[in-house]
Design a protein around this motif. Structure first.
Motif, PDB file in Angstrom:
ATOM      1  N   ASP A 113      12.048   3.498  -1.658  1.00  0.00           N
ATOM      2  CA  ASP A 113      11.702   1.977  -1.366  1.00  0.00           C
ATOM      3  C   ASP A 113      12.301   1.216  -2.581  1.00  0.00           C
ATOM      4  OD1 ASP A 113      10.331  -0.505  -1.298  1.00  0.00           O
ATOM      5  OD2 ASP A 113       8.366   0.428  -1.113  1.00  0.00           O
ATOM      6  N   SER A 128       7.631   5.458  -3.382  1.00  0.00           N
ATOM      7  CA  SER A 128       7.212   4.038  -3.309  1.00  0.00           C
ATOM      8  C   SER A 128       6.026   3.839  -4.256  1.00  0.00           C
ATOM      9  CB  SER A 128       7.042   3.583  -1.975  1.00  0.00           C
ATOM     10  OG  SER A 128       6.559   2.305  -2.114  1.00  0.00           O
ATOM     11  N   THR A 177       9.900  -0.775  -5.114  1.00  0.00           N
ATOM     12  CA  THR A 177       9.223  -0.148  -6.161  1.00  0.00           C
ATOM     13  C   THR A 177       9.432  -0.818  -7.448  1.00  0.00           C
ATOM     14  OG1 THR A 177       8.994   1.807  -4.646  1.00  0.00           O
ATOM     15  CG2 THR A 177       8.428   2.120  -7.093  1.00  0.00           C
TER      16      THR A 177
END
Length: 138
Positions: free
Chosen positions: A63, A13, A66
């Motif tokens: 994530d 992330s 991101t």
């Protein structure tokens, strides 16, 4: 592999607070029947590729939000390009992103905000899956 060994979980992330929440949710061992966890944090696409290509990652938590390379695209790329790609869990912010997560071929999806119990259970399941594929490959 015994439960005394360690498994490496990659957390990708660009948001340090998201990485921290994931790390806290997983803890040292997300379930009693899985090995200890060593967290490997990444904030860039290049580092994720480097770690996945190394073959030393057992589970990846990516994530989807991101930037500039989101977790869904990274997951799809990894599934296409990484030999013996580890199981992947995607963190998604919108319920409607589940179909994209399916396109990415991720094995699991966890919505944000992160529920620590759900994420720990999900990562433990993916760790078990990775352990079982290693045992059958031997």
């Amino acid at each position: 592999m015994s439960t005394d060994d360690k498994m490496r979980v990659l957390v990708y992330s660009d948001d340090a607070s998201t990485r921290e929440k994931v790390r806290q949710a997983i803890g040292r061992r997300p379930a009693a029947d899985v090995p200890l966890v060593e967290i490997v944090e990444c904030a860039t696409h290049a580092k994720v590729v480097q770690h996945l290509d190394s073959g030393e990652i057992d589970v990846a938590v990516l994530d989807a939000e991101t930037q500039p390379a989101g977790g869904m695209g990274v997951a799809r790329q990894a599934k296409d390009e990484v030999h013996d790609c580890p199981p992947i869990c995607l963190l998604i912010a919108r319920r409607d992103d589940r179909w994209l997560a399916e396109w990415s071929r991720a094995e699991a999806v966890v919505p944000q905000p992160i529920d620590p119990v759900v994420l720990a259970d999900t990562v433990a399941d993916l760790m078990r899956r990775r352990l079982s594929t290693r045992l059958t490959a031997r």
